[in-house]
Scaffold this motif. Structure first.
Motif, PDB file in Angstrom:
ATOM      1  N   ARG A 356       0.829  -1.216   0.000  1.00 58.07           N
ATOM      2  CA  ARG A 356       0.000   0.000   0.000  1.00 58.07           C
ATOM      3  C   ARG A 356       0.862   1.263   0.000  1.00 58.07           C
ATOM      4  NH1 ARG A 356      -2.296   3.929   2.933  1.00 58.07           N
ATOM      5  NH2 ARG A 356      -0.913   3.491   4.677  1.00 58.07           N
ATOM      6  N   ASP A 362      -2.814   5.672  -5.540  1.00 60.40           N
ATOM      7  CA  ASP A 362      -3.099   5.095  -6.860  1.00 60.40           C
ATOM      8  C   ASP A 362      -2.721   3.620  -6.868  1.00 60.40           C
ATOM      9  OD1 ASP A 362      -3.497   4.447  -9.462  1.00 60.40           O
ATOM     10  OD2 ASP A 362      -2.077   5.895 -10.306  1.00 60.40           O
ATOM     11  N   PRO A 363      -3.693   2.711  -6.672  1.00 63.86           N
ATOM     12  CA  PRO A 363      -3.381   1.273  -6.677  1.00 63.86           C
ATOM     13  C   PRO A 363      -2.763   0.797  -7.974  1.00 63.86           C
ATOM     14  CG  PRO A 363      -5.569   1.662  -5.771  1.00 63.86           C
ATOM     15  CD  PRO A 363      -5.107   2.964  -6.344  1.00 63.86           C
ATOM     16  N   ARG A 366       0.993   0.202  -7.867  1.00 57.50           N
ATOM     17  CA  ARG A 366       1.556  -0.754  -6.914  1.00 57.50           C
ATOM     18  C   ARG A 366       1.983  -2.028  -7.645  1.00 57.50           C
ATOM     19  NH1 ARG A 366      -3.470  -0.228  -2.590  1.00 57.50           N
ATOM     20  NH2 ARG A 366      -3.314   2.035  -2.302  1.00 57.50           N
ATOM     21  N   LEU A 369      -1.717  -6.516  -6.703  1.00 57.32           N
ATOM     22  CA  LEU A 369      -3.106  -6.119  -6.497  1.00 57.32           C
ATOM     23  C   LEU A 369      -3.962  -7.357  -6.269  1.00 57.32           C
ATOM     24  CD1 LEU A 369      -3.501  -3.497  -9.371  1.00 57.32           C
ATOM     25  CD2 LEU A 369      -3.149  -3.009  -6.950  1.00 57.32           C
ATOM     26  N   SER A 372     -10.684  -5.941  -4.369  1.00 58.30           N
ATOM     27  CA  SER A 372     -11.343  -4.737  -4.896  1.00 58.30           C
ATOM     28  C   SER A 372     -10.376  -3.815  -5.616  1.00 58.30           C
ATOM     29  CB  SER A 372     -12.042  -3.989  -3.752  1.00 58.30           C
ATOM     30  OG  SER A 372     -11.118  -3.623  -2.751  1.00 58.30           O
ATOM     31  N   ASN A 373      -9.144  -3.690  -5.123  1.00 61.42           N
ATOM     32  CA  ASN A 373      -8.173  -2.838  -5.811  1.00 61.42           C
ATOM     33  C   ASN A 373      -7.883  -3.362  -7.214  1.00 61.42           C
ATOM     34  OD1 ASN A 373      -7.768  -0.850  -3.833  1.00 61.42           O
ATOM     35  ND2 ASN A 373      -6.288  -2.118  -2.745  1.00 61.42           N
ATOM     36  N   HIS A 376     -10.986  -2.610  -9.511  1.00 54.87           N
ATOM     37  CA  HIS A 376     -11.129  -1.221  -9.940  1.00 54.87           C
ATOM     38  C   HIS A 376     -10.052  -0.825 -10.936  1.00 54.87           C
ATOM     39  CE1 HIS A 376     -13.428  -0.692  -5.956  1.00 54.87           C
ATOM     40  NE2 HIS A 376     -14.288  -0.658  -6.941  1.00 54.87           N
TER      41      HIS A 376
END
Length: 1257
Positions: A356, A362-363, A366, A369, A372-373, A376
């Motif tokens: 995180r 802004d996922p 990253r 993932l 939900s991240n 999306h």
């Protein structure tokens, strides 16, 4: 007294004195006094306040440390950060430091070694010299001084928080610096550092258990031992979050002290998103020193692979993964148990927080993932090249909005998993545009359940792909063109019904596993559902000769070869079963039952079971979904079902192979000619590669298969005639099955793990002949060689010999000396021999696991050296009339899983200490004339089954409730037993039949019933295959008065309460039946059968079959007596498809079989406890003495009035897990496979429906 004075004076004279030399005597005396004062005034270290559970650690550590040995002991205390290593080290220092000439505790070595090393040396010298101050000028001088002082004095040194070996370089580089009988204790997060230094006593600090965690948190949050009532639920949520980590419990408790409930709720919500920074920072220290590869693999495991098989993860993550996983395990960042990767929840959350923090806002930026991240980022097309892994449960999110842009920027993507955990929904497809593309060249793992396109994209880059899983996909061909994928090792295309072409095998040269099963492949109006290849042949001529391990029972087990999962020669199994139709309804099948077991039993049930995953323990899902009574349609097909299970430390289902054939072997018109009806022979070639990877370890040692009597949809029955199994090896492909050696005995033929066998069973030879190629032999069978008088010692030079069977060699009086170490021999059977003693050289059989000594009439005792057999798992000494005692050091057999001693003539058999048997799961002490309950049993924390039948103790101490793992307790024929105390909450079965002195049990206030009810409530929370508690008692002990409905007969009908499935107060019901044995019947074997089904005027739907098989040798020696069998049955066992008011009429029927075949008994009595079993078991209905009885809540109980005659007319047939029952009994006598006693005895009353939910071990 004079002698004691002489000894004391002699010891005083031998004490070394102080040399005065040129000093004044007063100065020397002062120095002596100062030394004594320093020792007396030794100040303990502060361990802090609110310490919980420290006493257990101290006792364990002190038991491991032997300060009397003439050597330097090095104790390594390790565990994750915050688990309490330093606190334990301080506590043990305070406890034992006074026993040494000097002691020193150097705290926080990891940080302090980066600074002033000289200061650390000064502290060490100050401690070991008891306060003397020596000035040292440099580090090298300090090393010399430390070596000299450590070698002169017996000291205790504790180095706290060491994470690199070089940190000890200037303090105590080697343990050889210290004088003998000194002790070094090192605390560390890294097991490897301890191993490098030479720690000979490793001690892992485990997390707190639930009770300890509650106490510690409460002390900090409330200044009391338990949570305040209004905060209880919030407290338990936070305690669950801390997962037993003392640091987290302390920090969170202190931070919430005195706060309002709203503050608690807010803090808990925040913790689910962002960890507490104080805890996070402490845990993150463990990552220091990891290189980039190790750090990356840690994050992969934390985000994606927690709970997965180590071999699977290593294969996916590349060639460096195996070493990295070892490093992470050493540093206590992960744990590896039974080859599965796990980590503490807070360690995992630390990994999530690191991800995180890579880009909080802004996922898409990253590296990893999930959930939900991931969703999306995909639907918003915000993915970037930073993303390396993406996992998504497609059941939780709608993926119809995916576009060709979703993965476009992810050109560094290594791991992609879009999965469906529910196999019955694999066919649900996603939607993708035809121009969909993967842009990554780095992909090593692609798992996409329900992949919607007909092939992978044209630009799919699979150069690095290791695993490809497209289960339930729409794919027709995997990829177009002929591409080389030399790294691809696993390809799973299960349930891909449209697949028409698989890749050319030459394009995937390193492919190890190809799974195409569960595709319902058509066989001319028939289908096979399962792995491997299925062959169904008409006729029932019998099992092919080359399948030599066979039985007339319903199922069979076979031992797996050693290291079977790594043995490239071992390919899999050939499994065979012969079914035959029953000629008429009256043949071996209940009259009413033939009409009841229609589509429900064969069709509906089998589809339910075959669609289950093993992990699903909460509900019974059908392929067809929920159903109504009127939905079933009658068709002409036969369904044959089997269950394949793997066994070791537990039992788990591997597969549910099912074959359905529209064979028209029964005709509806009874006037039609039925002569053409014949049985079927079903053969499955089941590959080893089809066994899930999570089972590929040496933990799993046996393979079991069970075949079910099935019913055609016309309501007729098919019966299992025989079944068999053969292990398949690569050499078998070059051998003709006609060459099978039929000269060896059935026991040798049945052991497929042994390839080179020599069998002389029943030979009249006087001595063992010369054996050809003895060094290659792995099995020597001398069973029933009645003229054989001795065994040659040369046998123990056969380097490959794994099994030696001498059972029945009644003239063999001595066992030869073993002159050399032997690692290969694992099984030694000496039953029925005349051996008087076992030589002490038996300890040379280093690999011995099984030793059986039944009916050895001359055997007196066993040598103490047998306790050096560290691999021994089974020890049986039964019916040896002259046997006097077991070895005193029996507790050293720490690998022993089963100990069976029984039927001895000794008037009061002495038991040695059993406390060291830490692995013991089954203890059988039948007929040992024990006059007191063995108290040492309470130390056997792993005990699952305890059998004490036929002994003479009168009471069982209250401590038996401490055996938290105990599930089965056998106390039959303990005629002096008067009272049974509180029982362990996990108990599933209690047998107390023929305990003639037992207190009257009819009273509701009797402790036994409340104890059993607590066991029942405990089981309700467990897996679905449990949720039942069974008890056997003698009728003479009294029938519980709270079971008010007592009628003669074998059947009872009741109406469940309205909305029973939603009523939280309704927990279940108790089935009670009294059996009166046949007047002339005396047998060891009884089978108690219970059947439940929902019923109305038009149809009957099978709910459950239960059975308990009772094997009692004592019942043969005396008149059989009436027995009562009580079953506490939880409503949560009833599948969810029945959860409606349409299903309220419940039928229960009872019968008992004796021996191998069912017999008619003189009388049976059925009782049913009021169905509403709430927390108060006294809520029974009134006894109105009518056939139809109604309770105050509207529950109707209907007792079938057919009585004894009706029962006699319908006494019938053996159903349920008779396979496991029969094998358990057989092995309890012969013990050629002792694990069945440990693993399968709990399956004897378990049916297909139960096993589909979970596994009884």
């Amino acid at each position: 007294m004079i002698q004691k004075w002489r000894i004391a004076l002699r010891e005083a004279a031998n004490l070394s004195g102080c040399h005065v030399n040129d000093q004044y005597e007063t100065e020397v005396v002062k120095e002596i006094v100062d030394t004594i004062i320093r020792r007396l005034n030794h100040q303990p270290l502060s361990v802090g306040k609110n310490i919980v559970g420290i006493g257990v650690h101290l006792e364990k550590l002190k038991s491991l440390m032997n300060t009397e040995l003439n050597m330097v002991s090095v104790v390594g205390i390790y565990g994750i950060g915050g688990v309490g290593k330093t606190t334990i080290a301080k506590a043990i220092y305070n406890e034992i430091s006074h026993q040494y000439d000097g002691s020193s505790f150097l705290i926080n070595i990891r940080e302090r070694s980066k600074g002033d090393i000289l200061q650390l040396q000064q502290e060490l010298l100050h401690g070991i010299l008891r306060g003397k101050n020596f000035k040292i000028n440099n580090v090298d001088e300090g090393i010399s001084m430390i070596k000299r002082c450590l070698s002169f004095n017996r000291v205790l040194v504790i180095f706290d928080d060491v994470d690199e070996l070089k940190q000890l370089e200037y303090l105590a580089e080697e343990k050889d610096w210290l004088r003998a009988k000194s002790t070094i204790i090192i605390t560390s997060r890294d097991k490897h550092v301890l191993a490098q230094y030479g720690a000979d006593i490793p001690y892992e600090v485990s997390k707190l258990n639930q009770e300890e965690a509650i106490e510690l948190f409460s002390l900090w949050a409330f200044k009391q031992n338990r949570p305040q009532e209004v905060y209880k639920n919030l407290s338990y949520n936070i305690i669950d979050y801390a997962d037993g980590l003392p640091l987290a419990l302390k920090v969170l408790g202190a931070s919430l002290f005195g706060k309002k409930i709203s503050n608690w709720e807010s803090a808990l919500c925040k913790l689910k998103i962002i960890p507490h920074m104080e805890i996070h920072n402490v845990l993150r220290i463990s990552l220091d020193g990891l290189d980039d590869i190790e750090r990356g693999i840690f994050l992969d495991v934390a985000c994606f692979f927690k709970g997965d098989d180590r071999d699977f993860v290593s294969r996916i993550l590349g060639p460096h993964a195996e070493q990295a996983i070892t490093t992470l395990d050493d540093r206590c960042l992960i744990t590896v148990s039974k080859n599965m990767l796990d980590m503490h929840d807070l360690i995992q959350q630390m990994g999530w927080e690191i991800i995180r923090q890579e880009c909080p806002e802004d996922p898409g930026r990253r590296t990893r993932l999930w959930d939900s991240n991931a969703y999306h980022v995909l639907i918003r097309n915000t993915g970037t090249q930073a993303i390396e892994g993406l996992f998504l449960d497609r059941c939780k999110f709608n993926l119809s909005r995916l576009t060709t842009e979703s993965f476009k920027e992810m050109n560094r993507l290594r791991l992609l998993k879009i999965h469906n955990p529910h196999e019955d929904q694999l066919s649900l497809k996603d939607h993708l545009p035809r121009d969909f593309e993967f842009s990554s060249y780095e992909l090593t793992y692609l798992h996409w359940d329900g992949y919607p396109l007909e092939s992978l994209p044209m630009n799919f880059h699979a150069e690095k792909l290791v695993e490809l899983l497209l289960r339930g996909s729409n794919i027709k061909e995997v990829w177009r063109g002929n591409k080389l994928h030399d790294k691809l090792r696993v390809m799973d295309l299960s349930f891909s019904f449209h697949l028409i072409r698989i890749p050319d095998i030459s394009s995937v040269p390193n492919l190890e596993i190809l799974i195409l099963d569960s595709q319902l492949t058509s066989f001319s109006n028939s289908f096979y559902h399962g792995k491997g290849t299925c062959i169904v042949l008409p006729g029932s001529d019998g099992i092919p000769e080359w399948i030599m391990n066979r039985t007339n029972a319903y199922g069979i087990t076979t031992e797996l070869p050693q290291h079977w999962h790594q043995n490239n020669e071992f390919l899999g199994f050939a499994i065979c079963c012969v079914y035959v139709p029953l000629a008429s309804e009256s043949e071996d099948i209940p009259e009413k039952e033939s009409g009841h077991r229609s589509k429900n039993e064969s069709d509906n049930k089998s589809e339910d079971e075959s669609a289950h995953t093993w992990e699903n323990e909460t509900e019974d899902k059908s392929v067809a979904g929920s159903f109504s009574k009127n939905e079933h349609k009658r068709t002409h097909s036969c369904r044959l079902v089997s269950c394949l299970a793997i066994m070791g430390d537990g039992v788990e289902v591997v597969d549910w192979p099912c074959f359905q054939s529209n064979c028209f072997c029964y005709k509806e018109d009874k006037d039609e000619d039925n002569e053409s009806v014949s049985g079927q022979t079903w053969v499955i070639c089941y590959p080893k590669a089809a066994i899930p990877e999570r089972f590929c370890s040496d933990q799993w040692t046996h393979f079991g298969l069970k075949f079910f009597d099935s019913y055609s949809n016309s309501g007729k029955a098919l019966k299992v005639k025989e079944c068999g199994v053969r292990l398949i090896y690569s050499q078998d492909l070059q051998q003709s099955h006609e060459d099978a050696d039929v000269r060896i005995c059935s026991a040798c033929r049945g052991d497929g793990t042994l390839r080179r066998k020599c069998c002389f069973k029943g030979s009249d030879m006087n001595e063992v002949p010369i054996i050809e190629n003895p060094l290659e032999l792995d099995s020597l069978c001398l069973r029933d060689c009645k003229n054989l008088t001795s065994l040659p010692s040369s046998i123990f030079g056969f380097k490959s010999l794994a099994t030696l069977s001498c059972s029945g060699c009644s003239q063999v009086e001595s066992f030869p000396e073993i002159l050399q170490d032997m690692e290969s021999l694992r099984k030694l059977y000496l039953d029925g021999t005349a051996i008087k003693e076992i030589p002490s050289s038996i300890q040379r059989l280093r690999g011995l696991q099984y030793l059986s000594l039944r009916k050895c009439k001359n055997l007196v005792n066993l040598p103490e050296s047998i306790c050096n057999l560290t691999s021994l798992k089974l020890l049986v000494v039964e019916r040896c009339p002259n046997f006097k005692k077991l070895p005193d050091n029996l507790g050293r057999l720490q690998s022993l899983l089963r100990l069976s001693v029984g039927h001895l003539d000794s008037m009061n058999f002495p038991l040695p200490s059993l406390s060291g048997l830490c692995s013991l799961r089954t203890l059988e002490l039948r007929g040992c004339n024990l006059r007191e309950f063995p108290s040492e049993i309470y130390y056997l924390s792993s005990l699952v089954t305890l059998s004490l039948e036929g002994n003479h103790f009168s009471r069982i101490p209250d401590g038996i409730s401490q055996l938290y793992n105990l599930e089965r307790l056998h106390l039959g024929h303990c005629k002096m037993l008067q009272h049974i105390p509180e029982l362990p909450s996990g108990l599933m079965f209690l047998d107390a039949h023929h305990c003639t002195s037992l207190e009257n049990l009819s009273s509701h206030s009797n402790l036994l019933w409340s104890s059993l009810f607590r066991c029942f409530k405990s089981q309700i929370q467990g897996p679905a295959w449990l949720r039942i508690v069974t008890t056997l008692i003698a009728e003479s002990n009294g029938i519980p008065e709270w079971i008010s409905h007592q009628k003669s007969g074998f059947k009872i009908t009741m109406k469940l309460p309205w909305s029973w499935y939603e009523n939280d107060d309704f927990l279940g019901f108790v089935l009670c039946s009294i059996y009166v044995p046949h007047e002339i019947e005396t047998t060891m074997f009884r089978i108690f059968n219970f059947k439940l089904n929902f019923d109305d005027d038009s149809a009957s739907f099978h709910l459950d079959d239960m059975r308990h098989d009772q094997f009692c040798e004592f019942c043969c020696d005396e008149d059989a007596s009436s027995q009562g069998c009580l079953i506490y049955y939880s409503k949560s066992r009833i599948p969810k498809r029945y959860h409606s008011n349409e299903w309220r009429t419940l039928n229960a029927s009872f019968n008992v079989d004796f021996g191998v075949k069912p017999v008619k008994v003189a009388r049976t009595i059925s009782q049913l406890y009021n169905v509403e079993v709430s927390s108060d078991t006294s809520s029974a209905v009134e006894d109105t003495n009518t056939d139809v009885e109604r309770s105050c809540d509207g529950t109707t109980l209907n007792i079938d009035g057919n009585g004894v005659d009706a029962q006699d007319h319908e006494m019938d047939h053996m159903h349920g897990w008779s396979f496991f029952a029969n094998l358990f009994i057989g092995y309890a006598v012969q013990d050629t496979n002792f694990k069945l006693n440990i693993l399968l005895d709990k399956l004897v009353h378990t049916d297909l429906h139960q096993l589909s939910h979970g596994c009884p071990y």
